[in-house]
Design a protein around this motif. Structure first.
Motif, mmCIF file in Angstrom:
data_model
loop_
_atom_site.group_PDB
_atom_site.id
_atom_site.type_symbol
_atom_site.label_atom_id
_atom_site.label_comp_id
_atom_site.label_asym_id
_atom_site.label_seq_id
_atom_site.Cartn_x
_atom_site.Cartn_y
_atom_site.Cartn_z
ATOM 1 N N GLY A 79 74.581 47.784 51.767
ATOM 2 C CA GLY A 79 74.822 47.453 50.456
ATOM 3 C C GLY A 79 73.759 47.573 49.519
ATOM 4 N N VAL A 80 72.347 47.543 50.230
ATOM 5 C CA VAL A 80 71.131 47.963 49.725
ATOM 6 C C VAL A 80 71.206 49.559 49.291
ATOM 7 C CG1 VAL A 80 68.688 47.963 49.762
ATOM 8 C CG2 VAL A 80 69.721 45.771 50.626
ATOM 9 N N THR A 81 71.558 50.217 50.150
ATOM 10 C CA THR A 81 71.352 51.828 50.216
ATOM 11 C C THR A 81 72.330 52.103 48.857
ATOM 12 O OG1 THR A 81 71.268 52.085 52.472
ATOM 13 C CG2 THR A 81 72.033 53.732 51.079
ATOM 14 N N LEU A 82 73.545 51.217 48.731
ATOM 15 C CA LEU A 82 74.561 51.414 47.658
ATOM 16 C C LEU A 82 73.785 50.959 46.312
ATOM 17 C CD1 LEU A 82 77.722 50.465 49.213
ATOM 18 C CD2 LEU A 82 77.192 52.692 48.507
ATOM 19 N N GLY A 83 72.853 50.099 46.149
ATOM 20 C CA GLY A 83 71.929 49.776 44.900
ATOM 21 C C GLY A 83 72.577 48.000 44.729
ATOM 22 N N ALA A 84 73.329 47.568 45.733
ATOM 23 C CA ALA A 84 73.801 46.247 45.571
ATOM 24 C C ALA A 84 72.394 45.086 46.011
ATOM 25 C CB ALA A 84 74.842 45.556 46.422
ATOM 26 N N GLY A 85 71.309 45.578 46.315
ATOM 27 C CA GLY A 85 70.022 44.819 46.655
ATOM 28 C C GLY A 85 69.006 45.609 46.303
ATOM 29 N N ARG A 86 67.861 44.968 46.621
ATOM 30 C CA ARG A 86 66.677 45.589 46.422
ATOM 31 C C ARG A 86 65.917 45.946 47.645
ATOM 32 N NH1 ARG A 86 66.266 41.517 42.328
ATOM 33 N NH2 ARG A 86 66.309 42.326 40.269
ATOM 34 N N ALA A 87 65.441 47.045 47.865
ATOM 35 C CA ALA A 87 64.402 47.753 48.882
ATOM 36 C C ALA A 87 63.142 47.230 48.601
ATOM 37 C CB ALA A 87 64.767 49.291 49.108
ATOM 38 N N ARG A 88 62.899 47.403 47.176
ATOM 39 C CA ARG A 88 61.537 47.007 46.775
ATOM 40 C C ARG A 88 61.698 45.936 45.775
ATOM 41 N NH1 ARG A 88 61.250 52.339 46.271
ATOM 42 N NH2 ARG A 88 61.206 52.249 44.170
ATOM 43 N N LYS A 89 60.844 45.219 45.313
ATOM 44 C CA LYS A 89 61.076 44.028 44.279
ATOM 45 C C LYS A 89 61.173 44.602 43.187
ATOM 46 C CE LYS A 89 56.217 42.936 43.304
ATOM 47 N NZ LYS A 89 55.257 41.936 43.305
ATOM 48 N N GLU A 90 60.752 45.900 42.667
ATOM 49 C CA GLU A 90 60.889 46.561 41.330
ATOM 50 C C GLU A 90 62.248 47.313 41.219
ATOM 51 O OE1 GLU A 90 58.346 49.067 44.195
ATOM 52 O OE2 GLU A 90 58.079 46.819 43.429
ATOM 53 N N ASP A 91 62.848 47.282 42.290
ATOM 54 C CA ASP A 91 64.258 48.084 42.207
ATOM 55 C C ASP A 91 65.280 47.354 41.261
ATOM 56 O OD1 ASP A 91 63.202 50.016 44.057
ATOM 57 O OD2 ASP A 91 64.052 49.320 45.739
#
Length: 158
Positions: A79-91
């Motif tokens: 889900g993070v890879t898709l953009g549903a979450g943040r890999a870094r806090k500024e994402d």
């Protein structure tokens, strides 16, 4: 929790929880929480107002058998890879990104069955997300053993 918090018998607590769900009271409270926190509670009754993902991809089973394991952490990272979450806090978070899981542990699947559907507004994320999702799923020849939904009950007597 109702049993412990309100001192109800386990049977009365279950009945109260079921009544709260079937009467719609839990749903109305959920919508109230959204509004209280400054959200748009009309989304509860008008889900068509949610933005839709521009891109979607069905993740297909490469082999037949039973789903014997699902690495839920890795699926979350998909889900993070898709953009549903943040890999870094500024994402930034893509509000259209997500995963619809179509098959779960224990399900019998055939080659080509849809295991999940991936959603995103950035097409370049789909291939990596698909590979990550497939790496999180194990398909075997035998059905997996049963895992209990409830391991034990905690009561006030403990």
């Amino acid at each position: 929790m109702l049993h412990l918090a309100l001192g109800l018998t386990a049977e009365d607590a279950r009945r109260k929880a079921e009544e709260t769900l079937t009467s719609g009271a839990a749903y109305r409270k959920f919508c109230e929480w959204i509004e209280t926190q400054g959200g748009d509670a009309t989304l509860c009754t008008h889900p068509e107002k949610f933005p839709e993902a521009k891109y979607r991809r069905e993740v297909k089973a490469a082999r037949g058998g039973y789903i014997t394991h699902m690495d839920t952490e890795r699926i979350g990272l998909t889900g993070v890879t898709l953009g549903a979450g943040r890999a870094r806090k500024e994402d930034a978070i893509d509000l259209t990104a997500g995963i619809s899981i179509e098959k779960k542990r224990g399900d019998l699947v055939s080659v080509g069955d849809t295991l999940a559907v991936l959603f995103t507004s950035d097409e370049s994320r789909l291939s990596a997300a698909e590979a990550e999702y497939l790496a999180a799923i194990e398909i075997g020849d035998k059905a997996p053993g049963h895992i209990p939904l409830v391991y034990r009950m905690i009561t006030s007597e403990e």
